[in-house]
Write an enzyme that holds these catalytic residues in place. Structure first.
Site, PDB file in Angstrom:
ATOM      1  N   ASP A   1       0.839  -1.208   0.000  1.00 47.17           N
ATOM      2  CA  ASP A   1       0.000   0.000   0.000  1.00 47.17           C
ATOM      3  C   ASP A   1       0.875   1.260   0.000  1.00 47.17           C
ATOM      4  O   ASP A   1       0.572   2.232  -0.695  1.00 47.17           O
ATOM      5  CB  ASP A   1      -0.918  -0.015   1.228  1.00 47.17           C
TER       6      ASP A   1
ATOM      7  N   HIS B   1      -4.923  -3.129   6.690  1.00 48.74           N
ATOM      8  CA  HIS B   1      -4.714  -3.380   5.260  1.00 48.74           C
ATOM      9  C   HIS B   1      -6.070  -3.774   4.671  1.00 48.74           C
ATOM     10  O   HIS B   1      -6.402  -4.940   4.534  1.00 48.74           O
ATOM     11  CB  HIS B   1      -3.694  -4.496   5.032  1.00 48.74           C
TER      12      HIS B   1
HETATM   13  P1  NAX Z   1      -3.327 -18.005  -3.984  1.00 45.98           P
HETATM   14  O1  NAX Z   1      -4.715 -18.507  -3.770  1.00 45.98           O
HETATM   15  O2  NAX Z   1      -2.746 -17.966  -5.360  1.00 45.98           O
HETATM   16  O3  NAX Z   1      -2.327 -18.883  -3.102  1.00 45.98           O
HETATM   17  C1  NAX Z   1      -2.577 -19.180  -1.770  1.00 45.98           C
HETATM   18  C2  NAX Z   1      -1.883 -20.480  -1.491  1.00 45.98           C
HETATM   19  O4  NAX Z   1      -1.995 -20.729  -0.095  1.00 45.98           O
HETATM   20  C3  NAX Z   1      -2.512 -21.685  -2.214  1.00 45.98           C
HETATM   21  O5  NAX Z   1      -1.506 -22.378  -2.928  1.00 45.98           O
HETATM   22  C4  NAX Z   1      -3.106 -22.518  -1.069  1.00 45.98           C
HETATM   23  O6  NAX Z   1      -3.026 -23.899  -1.320  1.00 45.98           O
HETATM   24  C5  NAX Z   1      -2.210 -22.096   0.090  1.00 45.98           C
HETATM   25  N1  NAX Z   1      -2.803 -22.297   1.417  1.00 45.98           N
HETATM   26  C6  NAX Z   1      -4.085 -22.132   1.805  1.00 45.98           C
HETATM   27  N2  NAX Z   1      -4.211 -22.437   3.115  1.00 45.98           N
HETATM   28  C7  NAX Z   1      -2.984 -22.768   3.558  1.00 45.98           C
HETATM   29  C8  NAX Z   1      -2.488 -23.199   4.801  1.00 45.98           C
HETATM   30  N3  NAX Z   1      -3.296 -23.366   5.843  1.00 45.98           N
HETATM   31  N4  NAX Z   1      -1.168 -23.469   4.911  1.00 45.98           N
HETATM   32  C9  NAX Z   1      -0.348 -23.352   3.845  1.00 45.98           C
HETATM   33  N5  NAX Z   1      -0.774 -22.966   2.622  1.00 45.98           N
HETATM   34  C10 NAX Z   1      -2.069 -22.680   2.483  1.00 45.98           C
HETATM   35  O7  NAX Z   1      -3.274 -16.578  -3.280  1.00 45.98           O
HETATM   36  P2  NAX Z   1      -2.199 -15.419  -3.470  1.00 45.98           P
HETATM   37  O8  NAX Z   1      -2.587 -14.565  -4.615  1.00 45.98           O
HETATM   38  O9  NAX Z   1      -0.843 -15.994  -3.440  1.00 45.98           O
HETATM   39  O10 NAX Z   1      -2.476 -14.554  -2.162  1.00 45.98           O
HETATM   40  C11 NAX Z   1      -2.175 -15.042  -0.864  1.00 45.98           C
HETATM   41  C12 NAX Z   1      -2.769 -14.137   0.190  1.00 45.98           C
HETATM   42  O11 NAX Z   1      -2.188 -12.838   0.135  1.00 45.98           O
HETATM   43  C13 NAX Z   1      -4.281 -13.919   0.074  1.00 45.98           C
HETATM   44  O12 NAX Z   1      -4.866 -14.047   1.361  1.00 45.98           O
HETATM   45  C14 NAX Z   1      -4.375 -12.489  -0.394  1.00 45.98           C
HETATM   46  O13 NAX Z   1      -5.603 -11.904  -0.015  1.00 45.98           O
HETATM   47  C15 NAX Z   1      -3.216 -11.875   0.319  1.00 45.98           C
HETATM   48  N6  NAX Z   1      -2.728 -10.582  -0.183  1.00 45.98           N
HETATM   49  C16 NAX Z   1      -2.248  -9.709   0.712  1.00 45.98           C
HETATM   50  C17 NAX Z   1      -1.718  -8.490   0.353  1.00 45.98           C
HETATM   51  C18 NAX Z   1      -1.169  -7.540   1.356  1.00 45.98           C
HETATM   52  O14 NAX Z   1      -0.746  -6.453   0.964  1.00 45.98           O
HETATM   53  N7  NAX Z   1      -1.154  -7.836   2.664  1.00 45.98           N
HETATM   54  C19 NAX Z   1      -1.701  -8.065  -1.076  1.00 45.98           C
HETATM   55  C20 NAX Z   1      -1.810  -9.207  -2.037  1.00 45.98           C
HETATM   56  C21 NAX Z   1      -2.752 -10.298  -1.605  1.00 45.98           C
HETATM   57  O15 NAX Z   1      -4.055  -9.906  -1.950  1.00 45.98           O
END
Ligand code: NAX
Length: 331
Positions: free
Chosen positions: A163, A191
């Site tokens: 951000d 966030h």
């Molecule tokens: P994806 O859905 O591409 O990848 C998430 C991965 O996490 C998947 O491979 C899934 O199998 C795995 N997963 C789910 N539960 C798990 C667990 N208990 N233990 C280990 N792995 C697990 O999501 P992606 O685009 O990579 O985003 C990941 C997270 O980042 C989301 O929650 C998203 O909302 C968050 N974000 C946060 C941001 C920030 O600035 N704080 C910005 C970007 C993003 O939106």
């Protein structure tokens, strides 16, 4: 000639086979996070359904033959995944599905972050620092911190650096300057769409932003909204959420916490409030922080005017609501 290598740093990453993981791991392994002379071990954590894809990512890491990548472990076992971790990057979480309320999401992810917090406390190195990226990242961080008994609160962070970078870029474009010219940009609060990118204290070439951008209406309206809604705009354009820029935010956050903050500047990260700026103690809220590369502190004396106060309070109120919604997980 004797060649002395630094001891490897161990970095655990959850959600390693996801979008952000795919953009992040290669940057860590290339030396972008800790420097090219610092060996790293990667401990990659996925849930069972993600393990096959993760095996492919590990093959690609092998195929890069990165000079500073020491060891890679891929696992769905939390104890193994966090073993000896100096950094725990909690990226994985369950996305909001159709018909799912925000509180449902908080509850589902809350349980995940309880388990991960406990596993960090039991298995990681004593200096482990945890950065939560998976949303809702502030409250997930709060849950992990509470579950990680014995790990000091000041070793927990939630990411708002993406951000901050977005806000700097917006201001630079509007003022017609390079983004390096924008400093002292603080993201306050959660966030989420209530976050407050504080232009009132930000500087362009060392002077108040308002010297370069006289359009107060834009600063108070479109600018703030653009930053708050940038994630949604990326989803609309790309069809999927920001990944490379989020991974870059992770690299920037860790680098900013491990290298001295430039004189007079600060950086944004959500940390456990001890009551600074009237933010309820115990909430994970984004604030301006500084570090010497080892210990960090909240920057004191940043001016909060009436406009800023209302924006910060609104975001903090949202954090209080999230905390109440997961109260049963905070024992
Ligand atoms: P994806 O859905 O591409 O990848 C998430 C991965 O996490 C998947 O491979 C899934 O199998 C795995 N997963 C789910 N539960 C798990 C667990 N208990 N233990 C280990 N792995 C697990 O999501 P992606 O685009 O990579 O985003 C990941 C997270 O980042 C989301 O929650 C998203 O909302 C968050 N974000 C946060 C941001 C920030 O600035 N704080 C910005 C970007 C993003 O939106």
């Amino acid at each position: 000639m004797m060649f002395i290598m630094n001891e490897p740093i161990t970095v655990s990453v959850t959600g390693a086979a996801g979008q952000i993981g795919y953009a992040l791991l290669f940057r860590i392994a290339s030396g972008a996070m800790f420097g090219t002379d610092q060996p790293v071990n990667l401990r990659l954590i996925e849930i069972e359904p993600g393990m096959k894809a993760l095996a492919g990512v590990v093959m690609e890491l092998d195929d890069c033959a990165f000079p500073c990548l020491n060891e890679v472990v891929a696992t769905s076992d939390l104890a193994e995944g966090f073993k000896g971790a100096n950094w725990a990057l909690l990226v994985g979480s369950v996305p909001r599905g159709p018909g799912m309320e925000r509180n449902d999401l908080l509850g589902i992810n809350g349980k995940i972050f309880t388990g991960q917090g406990q596993a960090i406390a039991a298995n990681a190195a004593s200096d482990v620092r945890t950065l939560v990226v998976g949303n809702p990242c502030n409250t997930n961080c709060l849950i992990a911190m509470n579950a990680a008994k014995g790990v000091p609160n000041n070793q927990f962070f939630a990411m708002t650096r993406l951000d901050e970078n977005r806000a700097k870029s917006q201001l630079a474009k509007k003022a017609g300057v390079h983004q390096n010219d924008v400093t002292n940009l603080c993201i306050w609060g959660n966030h989420s769409a209530t976050q407050y990118p504080d232009y009132t204290n930000a500087k362009i070439k060392g002077a108040p932003v308002t010297d370069a951008i006289s359009d107060a209406e834009w600063l108070q309206g479109e600018f703030i909204k653009n930053v708050q809604q940038r994630g949604a705009a990326i989803i609309q354009a790309r069809g999927t959420s920001s990944a490379a820029s989020a991974a870059n935010g992770v690299v920037d956050t860790v680098r900013s916490l491990t290298t001295p903050t430039p004189e007079g500047d600060w950086t944004s990260v959500a940390v456990c409030s001890t009551g600074e700026y009237g933010i309820e103690a115990g909430l994970i809220a984004s604030m301006p922080i500084r570090t010497d590369g080892k210990t960090w502190e909240v920057v004191e004396g940043v001016e909060v005017d009436v406009f800023s106060r209302a924006k910060i309070d609104a975001s903090v109120a949202e954090l209080q609501g999230e905390k109440e919604a997961v109260a049963d997980l905070l024992v």
